[in-house]
Design a protein around this motif. Structure first.
Motif, PDB file in Angstrom:
ATOM      1  N   MET A  10      -4.524 -11.866  17.803  1.00 25.90           N
ATOM      2  CA  MET A  10      -5.110 -10.806  16.990  1.00 25.90           C
ATOM      3  C   MET A  10      -6.192 -10.087  17.786  1.00 25.90           C
ATOM      4  O   MET A  10      -6.803 -10.662  18.687  1.00 25.90           O
ATOM      5  CB  MET A  10      -5.689 -11.386  15.699  1.00 25.90           C
ATOM      6  CG  MET A  10      -4.654 -12.064  14.808  1.00 25.90           C
ATOM      7  SD  MET A  10      -5.370 -12.741  13.294  1.00 25.90           S
ATOM      8  CE  MET A  10      -6.372 -14.065  13.967  1.00 25.90           C
ATOM      9  N   ARG A  12      -9.464  -6.972  17.241  1.00 18.56           N
ATOM     10  CA  ARG A  12     -10.245  -6.170  16.304  1.00 18.56           C
ATOM     11  C   ARG A  12     -11.371  -5.485  17.053  1.00 18.56           C
ATOM     12  O   ARG A  12     -11.731  -5.881  18.185  1.00 18.56           O
ATOM     13  CB  ARG A  12     -10.824  -7.031  15.175  1.00 18.56           C
ATOM     14  CG  ARG A  12     -11.912  -8.000  15.612  1.00 18.56           C
ATOM     15  CD  ARG A  12     -12.355  -8.885  14.463  1.00 18.56           C
ATOM     16  NE  ARG A  12     -13.473  -9.757  14.851  1.00 18.56           N
ATOM     17  CZ  ARG A  12     -14.750  -9.501  14.584  1.00 18.56           C
ATOM     18  NH1 ARG A  12     -15.058  -8.379  13.936  1.00 18.56           N
ATOM     19  NH2 ARG A  12     -15.702 -10.322  14.961  1.00 18.56           N
ATOM     20  N   SER A 316      -8.026 -12.266   8.914  1.00 19.79           N
ATOM     21  CA  SER A 316      -7.591 -10.914   8.593  1.00 19.79           C
ATOM     22  C   SER A 316      -6.402 -10.592   9.490  1.00 19.79           C
ATOM     23  O   SER A 316      -6.540 -10.530  10.714  1.00 19.79           O
ATOM     24  CB  SER A 316      -8.713  -9.894   8.823  1.00 19.79           C
ATOM     25  OG  SER A 316      -9.771 -10.102   7.915  1.00 19.79           O
ATOM     26  N   LEU A 317      -5.244 -10.398   8.889  1.00 23.46           N
ATOM     27  CA  LEU A 317      -4.027 -10.105   9.640  1.00 23.46           C
ATOM     28  C   LEU A 317      -3.852  -8.596   9.764  1.00 23.46           C
ATOM     29  O   LEU A 317      -3.935  -7.874   8.782  1.00 23.46           O
ATOM     30  CB  LEU A 317      -2.813 -10.721   8.944  1.00 23.46           C
ATOM     31  CG  LEU A 317      -2.800 -12.248   8.837  1.00 23.46           C
ATOM     32  CD1 LEU A 317      -1.533 -12.709   8.135  1.00 23.46           C
ATOM     33  CD2 LEU A 317      -2.920 -12.895  10.206  1.00 23.46           C
ATOM     34  N   LYS A 318      -3.591  -8.165  10.980  1.00 23.65           N
ATOM     35  CA  LYS A 318      -3.459  -6.744  11.275  1.00 23.65           C
ATOM     36  C   LYS A 318      -1.998  -6.331  11.222  1.00 23.65           C
ATOM     37  O   LYS A 318      -1.121  -7.023  11.754  1.00 23.65           O
ATOM     38  CB  LYS A 318      -4.039  -6.463  12.667  1.00 23.65           C
ATOM     39  CG  LYS A 318      -4.071  -5.005  13.081  1.00 23.65           C
ATOM     40  CD  LYS A 318      -4.757  -4.897  14.443  1.00 23.65           C
ATOM     41  CE  LYS A 318      -4.871  -3.462  14.907  1.00 23.65           C
ATOM     42  NZ  LYS A 318      -5.556  -3.376  16.223  1.00 23.65           N
ATOM     43  N   SER A 319      -1.730  -5.204  10.592  1.00 22.29           N
ATOM     44  CA  SER A 319      -0.367  -4.685  10.538  1.00 22.29           C
ATOM     45  C   SER A 319      -0.403  -3.174  10.720  1.00 22.29           C
ATOM     46  O   SER A 319      -1.452  -2.532  10.575  1.00 22.29           O
ATOM     47  CB  SER A 319       0.324  -5.048   9.220  1.00 22.29           C
ATOM     48  OG  SER A 319      -0.376  -4.492   8.122  1.00 22.29           O
ATOM     49  N   CYS A 408      -9.125   1.017   6.896  1.00 23.67           N
ATOM     50  CA  CYS A 408      -8.111   1.137   7.946  1.00 23.67           C
ATOM     51  C   CYS A 408      -8.755   1.592   9.259  1.00 23.67           C
ATOM     52  O   CYS A 408      -9.790   2.260   9.270  1.00 23.67           O
ATOM     53  CB  CYS A 408      -7.017   2.116   7.539  1.00 23.67           C
ATOM     54  SG  CYS A 408      -5.983   1.552   6.167  1.00 23.67           S
ATOM     55  N   THR A 443      -3.876  -1.461   9.331  1.00 29.35           N
ATOM     56  CA  THR A 443      -4.523  -1.998   8.148  1.00 29.35           C
ATOM     57  C   THR A 443      -4.642  -3.507   8.304  1.00 29.35           C
ATOM     58  O   THR A 443      -3.885  -4.127   9.070  1.00 29.35           O
ATOM     59  CB  THR A 443      -3.733  -1.660   6.864  1.00 29.35           C
ATOM     60  OG1 THR A 443      -4.461  -2.101   5.722  1.00 29.35           O
ATOM     61  CG2 THR A 443      -2.361  -2.320   6.865  1.00 29.35           C
ATOM     62  N   THR A 444      -5.593  -4.109   7.619  1.00 27.98           N
ATOM     63  CA  THR A 444      -5.788  -5.554   7.682  1.00 27.98           C
ATOM     64  C   THR A 444      -5.743  -6.139   6.283  1.00 27.98           C
ATOM     65  O   THR A 444      -6.138  -5.495   5.310  1.00 27.98           O
ATOM     66  CB  THR A 444      -7.141  -5.911   8.330  1.00 27.98           C
ATOM     67  OG1 THR A 444      -8.205  -5.263   7.623  1.00 27.98           O
ATOM     68  CG2 THR A 444      -7.175  -5.470   9.783  1.00 27.98           C
ATOM     69  N   LYS A 445      -5.219  -7.346   6.213  1.00 27.83           N
ATOM     70  CA  LYS A 445      -5.125  -8.051   4.940  1.00 27.83           C
ATOM     71  C   LYS A 445      -5.752  -9.421   5.107  1.00 27.83           C
ATOM     72  O   LYS A 445      -5.356 -10.193   5.988  1.00 27.83           O
ATOM     73  CB  LYS A 445      -3.667  -8.187   4.493  1.00 27.83           C
ATOM     74  CG  LYS A 445      -3.509  -8.899   3.160  1.00 27.83           C
ATOM     75  CD  LYS A 445      -2.044  -8.946   2.734  1.00 27.83           C
ATOM     76  CE  LYS A 445      -1.908  -9.628   1.378  1.00 27.83           C
ATOM     77  NZ  LYS A 445      -0.479  -9.675   0.934  1.00 27.83           N
ATOM     78  N   LYS A 446      -6.731  -9.717   4.271  1.00 32.89           N
ATOM     79  CA  LYS A 446      -7.381 -11.024   4.323  1.00 32.89           C
ATOM     80  C   LYS A 446      -6.519 -12.045   3.596  1.00 32.89           C
ATOM     81  O   LYS A 446      -6.059 -11.812   2.481  1.00 32.89           O
ATOM     82  CB  LYS A 446      -8.773 -10.958   3.690  1.00 32.89           C
ATOM     83  CG  LYS A 446      -9.761 -10.119   4.485  1.00 32.89           C
ATOM     84  CD  LYS A 446     -11.157 -10.181   3.891  1.00 32.89           C
ATOM     85  CE  LYS A 446     -12.147  -9.376   4.741  1.00 32.89           C
ATOM     86  NZ  LYS A 446     -13.521  -9.419   4.178  1.00 32.89           N
TER      87      LYS A 446
END
Length: 518
Positions: A10, A12, A316-319, A408, A443-446
């Motif tokens: 990952m 950031r 936090s996964l980034k997509s 984002c 975008t990131t999703k926790k």
């Protein structure tokens, strides 16, 4: 019982900072250059020689290279000179340490060159620097489980964008352009302007493909009887490859480039005449390659014969939310700056995009800026005098990005193409251009990822308190998983006893539960 784990790569932006600096200096025309009568045009380019990172601080060292084109006192002739304005700047970035990675970008916000006298020019410039501290992380996540004893687990898929390549490289462009037959041989180069358009990068197996167009404009001193300022313009395509270990076809490219070196040399053609302009352009590349993946991980687990506690880590996964490109058309009229230097013939035009503001709005990114155009022309004074004027066309453009929000991140690359400048009269220009914008939005999703488990014997006192058989009335939001986990019962057993073909239940359903452990 053992978890199967996978490493997730990952990245950031951990920190950002910016600064502006003003450079100001008077420069003398060197002794081997003729006196100046009028300034025609100027351009500046930032060269960063060193980026040094210390605790809570980034130090920049480099120079602003300025080229100045001017008319000499000899009729119909022009000359050029170069100047270097060195700079050193320290930028505070709290939390940064030696060894961290920093992405540095810069913009020449304003360049002003004036003629003080025939042997001296004044140079003023404002440069903006933006710094981004990149942080790369590795995280292990459980994706499967080896087990001999009965255990219940479920999986969930997450769209994931992993950075697979992050490196710097260079790419050399070498092109030769031969003068057409109607132009005289080149005796002495005076001025050149090299711009790149429509540059594209493509990920291939083990390498990156690069292609684009090089637009070159030369002013030179003709040979023999044609010892006056002659100009020549040409656009040629270029392409090439750079080796890139770990690169695979169809990876997502996010590559920034800046020109670190550009040289022009006049060479002989096959007949031994000085008619070939050899251009070498060196690009510094900041390469980031991403790969999309649907990551399937264990999302929950419970034991039937043993107590299993899932140990989780919040990440936090980034997509990739969106990848888009758009074109903005700009048009307008502009008066020449010096009304005493009327236009007779247009010689050359080039445009540069300057972004004033970019912000996230509902379902898009709003971009405001100007297209700055430099136009070189021949004056009407009958002396074959070259002059240049600068014009600016404001623009505002909205890039459509459905689903974007303030959390984002995005990267935008831009360039201008199809620049058309025509004369309306001797004092006014008609300008049209198309601006290209390419955007990557992340975008990131926790979420919580299972990284380990604790396996212990069942608490038999707790088990004995559970009823041997019970009718469970499902509440709002209840699932078979919740029921099975509560009573240490396999999902398959619940489906079989209740004659269910799926795990779908709704509030009010009566579920028969038979304890499997005594």
């Amino acid at each position: 019982m053992e978890l199967v784990k996978k490493k997730i790569h990952m990245d950031r932006i951990a920190n950002q900072a910016g600064t502006q600096m003003v450079l100001e200096e008077d420069v003398n025309i060197s002794d081997n250059r003729p006196d100046a009568s009028n300034l025609i045009a100027s351009k500046g380019e930032v060269i960063v020689d060193e980026v040094r990172i210390n605790d809570d601080r980034v130090s920049l060292r480099g120079k602003l290279q300025v080229q100045m084109l001017y008319m000499t006192e000899e009729e119909g002739m022009c000359a050029s000179m170069d100047a270097e304005l060195p700079f050193e700047e320290k930028i505070n970035m709290e939390g940064i340490h030696s060894g961290d990675s920093v992405l540095t970008s810069w913009t020449v916000e304003d360049l002003s060159v004036g003629l003080i006298n025939s042997r001296k020019m004044s140079v003023q410039a404002m440069i903006s620097f933006e710094m981004e501290q990149e942080e790369r992380m590795e995280q292990e996540a459980a994706v499967d489980i080896y087990h001999d004893e009965p255990v219940e687990y479920r999986k969930q898929q997450y769209p994931l964008l992993q950075m697979t390549v992050n490196k710097k490289d260079i790419f050399r462009i070498k092109e030769e352009m031969e003068l057409p037959g109607n132009l005289p041989n080149a005796f002495n180069p005076i001025w050149h302007s090299i711009t790149l358009n429509n540059v594209e990068f493509k990920a291939l197996d083990g390498k990156i493909g690069i292609q684009g167009e090089m637009k070159a404009f030369f002013i030179y001193e003709g040979e023999g009887d044609n010892d006056r300022a002659i100009w020549y313009e040409n656009t040629v395509p270029f392409s090439g490859m750079i080796e890139c270990q770990g690169c695979r076809e169809n990876m997502i490219t996010d590559i920034r480039y800046t020109t670190s070196q550009c040289s022009v040399e006049i060479k002989q053609d096959f007949d031994g005449e000085e008619r070939v302009f050899c251009v070498e352009n060196v690009l510094d590349l900041e390469i980031r390659l991403y790969e999309e993946e649907n990551l399937e991980v264990l999302s929950d687990i419970y034991g039937v014969a043993k107590e299993i506690e899932a140990i989780t880590t919040d990440v936090s996964l980034k997509s990739l939310l969106h990848r888009n490109s758009g074109k903005c058309r700009v048009a307008g009229q502009a008066k020449i700056e010096n009304t005493e230097m009327h236009m007779y013939q247009l010689v050359h035009s080039e445009g540069e995009i300057q972004i004033a503001e970019q912000s996230i709005v509902d379902n898009g990114i709003s971009i405001t800026g100007t297209l700055n155009i430099t136009t070189v022309y021949l004056c009407t004074n009958g002396q074959n005098t070259l002059y240049a004027t600068r014009s600016s066309l404001p623009f505002q453009y909205l890039i459509d990005v459905p689903g974007i929000d303030e959390f984002c991140m995005y990267h935008i690359h831009w360039n201008s193409e199809q620049l058309s400048v025509t004369m309306l009269d001797s004092d006014e220009l008609d300008i049209k251009a198309v601006l290209n914008f390419d955007v990557l939005v992340f975008t990131t999703k926790k979420t919580s990822l299972i990284t380990d488990i604790n396996v212990t014997e069942l608490d038999m006192n707790k088990v004995s308190e559970l009823p041997g058989m019970v009718i469970y009335i499902a509440g709002a939001g209840d699932t078979l998983w919740d029921i099975g986990k509560k009573y240490y019962v396999p999902i398959a057993q619940l489906k079989e006893i209740n004659e269910l073909t799926t795990e779908d239940i709704k509030a009010g359903d009566k579920i028969l539960v038979v304890k499997g452990i005594s």
